[in-house]
Write an enzyme that holds these catalytic residues in place. Structure first.
Site, PDB file in Angstrom:
ATOM      1  N   HIS A   6      -4.101  -5.736   1.774  1.00 23.41           N
ATOM      2  CA  HIS A   6      -3.938  -6.044   3.065  1.00 23.41           C
ATOM      3  C   HIS A   6      -4.665  -7.241   3.402  1.00 23.41           C
ATOM      4  O   HIS A   6      -5.170  -7.889   2.791  1.00 23.41           O
ATOM      5  CB  HIS A   6      -4.512  -4.557   3.664  1.00 23.41           C
ATOM      6  CG  HIS A   6      -4.045  -3.355   3.618  1.00 23.41           C
ATOM      7  ND1 HIS A   6      -2.952  -3.037   4.019  1.00 23.41           N
ATOM      8  CD2 HIS A   6      -4.568  -2.295   2.899  1.00 23.41           C
ATOM      9  CE1 HIS A   6      -2.614  -1.688   3.525  1.00 23.41           C
ATOM     10  NE2 HIS A   6      -3.663  -1.249   2.972  1.00 23.41           N
ATOM     11  N   CYS A  40       0.875  -1.196   0.069  1.00 17.88           N
ATOM     12  CA  CYS A  40      -0.080   0.001   0.168  1.00 17.88           C
ATOM     13  C   CYS A  40       0.904   1.220  -0.141  1.00 17.88           C
ATOM     14  O   CYS A  40       1.466   1.618  -0.973  1.00 17.88           O
ATOM     15  CB  CYS A  40      -0.961  -0.006   1.087  1.00 17.88           C
ATOM     16  SG  CYS A  40      -2.195   1.139   1.128  1.00 17.88           S
TER      17      CYS A  40
END
Lengths: 446, 242
Positions: B192, B93
Site C-alpha cells: 500500500h 492486498c
C-alpha cells in the site's frame, strides 16, 4: 473500603508524577501504568468514587465532546473526574485517578479509545456511553473497521445497565440500537449535498449484505439511509438538529426534542462540531440540566489542546486543528474552504505509532481548499512532509504554493510571517502538543 | 493514444487510499498527452472487460471481499484469458489474494479464491504483518527498489516470479522473503502507500506495457517532473532503509 495494594499503587503513581515533573515531562500515561502494574484492579476505585460515570467513545470528536461535557456540567459542580487531555487508553485513565484530589466526585467523565473500551469497562461500569461515530482511523492498529465495531458492540453487550447515547446518522452506530439497553438517539436532519467521496462513504448495510440508499447526506457515511434488502434504516432521533446556519466564526443551531424547539448560537464552526454539540446536549438533558444552563455554557466554551485553538500573532490569527484521519482532514479542509479570509495552511504529518504508521490515510481525504486564490501557501512538514506534499500535488494544488520542510519549527517560523489574515496549522496526533507549545512560545516572546 | 483503465469494484475495494493508484495512472498518462478513460466495473455496471488496457483491483474488508468474490465468479474466465494475453493488471492486498486459489475470512477460515492464478493465501495462526516495507524488484526498473506499507493477516505462497525480494519488512509470508508475484503483465502485491504514486517507476512500467499491447513498439515514456515523488521516495528509504 481501604485496599492496601490499591493505596500503594496510588502513591507510587503520584510519586512517579512528581519525578516526571522534576524532569519536566508531562507524561500522561506513566503514573497510571505504574499504578496498574502494582494493582491491576486499580480502576475499580473510579467506580467507587464517582456517582455517575459517562464514557465517550468513537473515532472522531472524543476529546472535544469530553471537554465540552466537562465545561457544561462544570457549571453545576466542580466535583468532576475526567481525562481532559485526551489520554484515552487504560494507562491514561488510571493516571487521571492518580491525579485525583477529592474524596468523592459527582461525575466521572472519560473519553475512552474504541479499542480500550473493553478493558476499561471491565473495572468501571458507565451509567452512560456516548458513541459518536466510526471512521477509518489508524487501521494498522485495529485491523479493520468491521472488527473494531464488532469489538465495541460485544463489549457493550456485557453492559446492559448503561444508557446508550447514539449518533444514528452513522449506520455503524445505529447498529447498536439492536441492543436491549436504554437508548437515546441523536442526529442531524440536514442534507448538505456535498460531493460524496466513494472511499469515505459506506454503502453496505452493517446487518446484511444489502445496499444503503441515502435520501439525504451530511458527510462521510452520515445521512438518512435505508437498506434495500433488510429495511435497516436511520430511525427518527430523539434529539435532532433541524437547522444549522454556518457563520464565519460561529454556528446557529436549531435542536428539536420532544415538543421543544431550541435555537442558539455558539462560537465554533465545522459540521462535526454540530455533532459534538448535539451529543453533549443530549447527555446533559439526561442528567437533568436545563436548556438555559446548557446554552449559556456552550456559548463561552473555548477550545484548547490544539483542537480549534486560536492564538494571535502580529495581528493575524493562528489556528491549530488536530487532523488525524481522512474524514477529519476532509471536514477541516471544508471548513477552511468556507473561510473567505486570506490564509496559509500548514500540514504537519507524523507517522509515529500513535499517529498510525500507515500514512496512506491522507489519500482518502480531500486536501485542496476551495477559494484557492485566498490561500498563499501550503506548507508541508512533519516526519512525512514529502508525502503530504505529494498528495497536494495529486489534488492539483499549484506546485509553486507547496513548500516542503520536515522541520516543523522552521516551517512555523516562516508560515506565521506570511502576509495573511489567518494561519491554519493542521498537525497529526503526535505533533499537536509540541506544535501548539512552540507556537505559544513564539507568540508570547513577541 | 488512449488507454482504458478499469477499476474493479471501487465501491467495495477501497481501503488504504488505493484509489490513489488509479489517479496516478491517469495523471501520468494525461501529462504525456495519452487520453484516459477510467471505467468502473461495479455491482451494477459491467462494462466489457475486453476493452480494458490496465486493470486495478484493491483491497476491502473481509465482508466486501466476499461480496466481490460472488459477484465476479462469472467474469473470472474473461480476466484469466486477458492476463494470459498479457494485459496489464495490478492487484493490491485483498485484490491480490482474491485472484489466487484461496484466501481467509475474518475468523481465519480458508475460503476459495477466484483461482485466476495458482497461488494461495492462508491463515497460519501468526500475527498480522503490519509495517513499512522495501523490496528490490525483479522487474527491470530504475530505481530498482519499491517502497510501501504492508498490512495483511494471511500468508501467500506462490511459485511465480516474485515482484521483489524483501529488504525491509516481511512480504508474502514468514519464510521466503519474497514479495508479490509477477506473471506476464500481472502484478500482485501487498504494497500500500498507495504503491503507484510512491513508486512512479512502477506506474510507468504498467503504462508502457499497456501501450505496447495496444500500439506495438512504443520505445519509452516521456520523463515527467517527479521532484516531489522522488523526495518522498528518498525520504522513505532514508527513514526505513537499512
Amino acid at each position: 473500603m481501604v485496599n492496601v495494594r490499591s493505596m500503594i499503587a496510588l502513591y507510587a503513581g503520584k510519586f512517579s508524577k512528581q519525578v516526571l515533573k522534576l524532569i519536566n515531562s508531562s507524561g500522561t500515561a506513566l503514573p497510571g501504568k505504574l499504578a496498574l502494574r502494582i494493582d491491576n484492579n486499580f480502576l475499580d476505585n473510579i467506580e467507587e468514587k464517582c456517582d455517575t460515570v459517562i464514557m465517550v467513545t468513537g473515532t472522531n470528536g472524543k476529546t472535544t465532546t469530553n471537554n465540552l461535557l466537562n465545561h457544561v456540567i462544570g457549571t453545576r459542580t466542580d466535583k468532576i473526574l475526567s481525562n481532559l487531555k485526551g489520554a484515552n487508553m487504560i494507562q491514561g485513565i488510571a493516571t487521571t485517578y492518580v491525579n485525583n484530589t477529592k474524596d468523592h466526585y459527582d461525575y466521572g467523565i472519560f473519553e475512552v479509545d474504541e479499542g480500550t473500551l473493553r478493558s476499561v469497562t471491565r473495572y468501571v461500569k458507565p451509567d452512560y456511553i456516548l458513541v459518536s461515530n466510526f471512521f477509518r482511523d489508524q487501521l494498522d492498529r485495529f485491523g479493520e473497521i468491521d472488527n473494531l465495531v464488532e469489538d465495541v458492540y460485544t463489549t457493550i453487550e456485557k453492559l446492559p445497565e448503561s444508557t446508550l447515547i447514539l449518533n444514528v446518522d452513522d449506520p455503524l452506530v445505529n447498529k447498536f440500537t439492536q441492543l436491549p439497553n436504554k437508548i437515546i438517539k441523536f442526529g442531524l436532519d440536514l442534507d448538505l449535498d456535498e460531493v460524496q467521496n466513494s472511499s469515505l462513504s459506506m454503502k453496505n448495510c452493517p446487518l446484511c449484505e444489502g445496499k444503503l440508499q441515502y435520501s439525504s447526506h451530511v458527510y462521510g457515511h452520515f445521512g438518512n439511509y435505508e437498506c434495500d434488502k433488510c429495511g435497516f434504516k436511520r430511525p427518527n432521533p430523539d434529539f435532532v438538529v433541524s437547522n444549522l446556519e454556518e457563520k464565519a466564526s460561529s454556528q446557529m443551531i436549531t435542536i428539536d426534542y420532544g415538543d421543544e424547539e431550541l435555537v442558539f448560537e455558539y462560537p465554533y464552526t465545522g459540521i462535526y462540531n454540530a455533532y459534538n454539540v448535539l451529543g453533549v446536549f443530549t447527555v446533559c438533558k439526561q442528567l437533568g440540566l436545563s436548556d438555559d444552563e446548557i446554552v449559556s455554557a456552550m456559548g463561552d466554551f473555548s477550545f484548547h489542546l490544539g483542537r480549534m485553538e486560536e492564538m494571535e500573532y502580529k495581528g493575524k490569527i493562528i489556528k491549530v486543528i488536530l487532523t488525524k484521519n481522512p474524514i477529519g482532514l476532509t471536514q477541516v479542509i471544508n471548513m477552511i474552504s468556507n473561510d473567505e479570509r486570506s490564509k496559509t495552511v500548514v500540514h504537519i504529518l507524523n507517522d509515529n505509532p500513535a499517529d498510525g504508521e500507515d500514512i496512506s490515510w491522507i489519500w482518502d481525504a480531500y486536501t485542496i481548499c476551495e477559494r484557492e486564490e485566498t490561500v498563499l501557501h501550503y506548507y508541508c512538514s512533519g516526519i512525512r512532509a514529502e508525502d503530504i506534499a505529494l498528495k497536494k500535488k495529486y489534488d492539483n494544488v499549484p506546485l509553486d504554493k507547496i513548500k516542503i520542510n520536515d522541520n516543523f519549527k522552521e516551517i512555523i517560523d516562516t508560515a506565521i510571517e506570511d502576509d495573511v489574515e489567518i494561519v491554519y496549522v493542521l498537525p497529526t496526533y503526535t505533533a499537536v502538543f509540541e506544535t501548539r507549545d512552540y507556537i505559544e512560545n513564539v507568540v508570547k516572546s513577541n | 493514444m488512449e488507454l482504458n483503465i478499469y477499476h474493479l469494484y471501487p465501491e467495495h475495494l477501497n481501503l488504504y487510499g488505493d484509489l490513489g493508484n488509479v489517479n496516478c495512472l491517469k495523471r501520468r498518462c494525461l501529462e504525456r498527452g495519452i487520453e484516459v478513460n477510467v471505467v468502473n466495473f461495479t455491482d451494477d455496471e459491467k462494462p466489457d472487460l475486453n476493452d480494458g488496457d490496465i486493470f486495478f483491483i484493491g483491497g476491502g474488508s473481509d465482508r466486501a471481499q466476499q461480496l466481490v468474490y460472488k459477484d465476479f465468479l462469472q467474469y473470472k474466465d474473461v480476466l484469466k484469458e486477458l492476463i494470459e494475453e498479457g494485459r496489464a493488471v495490478l492487484a493490491v492486498c485483498g485484490g491480490y489474494q482474491l485472484l489466487g486459489t484461496s484466501f481467509i475470512d475474518k475468523q481465519g477460515n480458508n475460503i476459495p479464491g477466484l483461482s485466476i492464478l495458482d497461488y494461495e493465501s492462508k491463515y497460519t495462526g501468526d500475527k498480522r504483518i503490519i509495517g513499512n516495507i522495501i523490496i528490490e524488484t525483479t522487474l527491470n526498473l530504475e530505481p530498482n527498489k519499491l517502497v510501501g506499507f504492508e498490512n495483511h493477516g494471511a500468508r501467500t505462497y506462490s511459485k511465480y516470479q516474485p515482484l521483489g525480494n524483501v529488504l525491509v519488512g516481511r512480504g508474502n509470508n514468514d519464510d521466503d522473503m519474497k514479495e508479490g508475484i509477477v506473471y506476464k503483465n500481472y502484478i500482485g502485491t501487498y504494497l500500500h502507500g498507495p504503491v503507484l504514486p510512491k513508486n512512479p517507476h512502477l506506474a510507468d512500467h504498467l503504462i508502457l506495457q499497456a501501450l505496447r499491447n495496444k500500439y506495438g513498439d512504443v520505445e519509452s515514456l516521456e520523463p515527467l517532473d517527479d521532484e516531489i515523488e522522488n523526495k518522498a521516495y528518498e525520504k522513505f528509504i532514508k527513514l526505513y532503509g537499512k
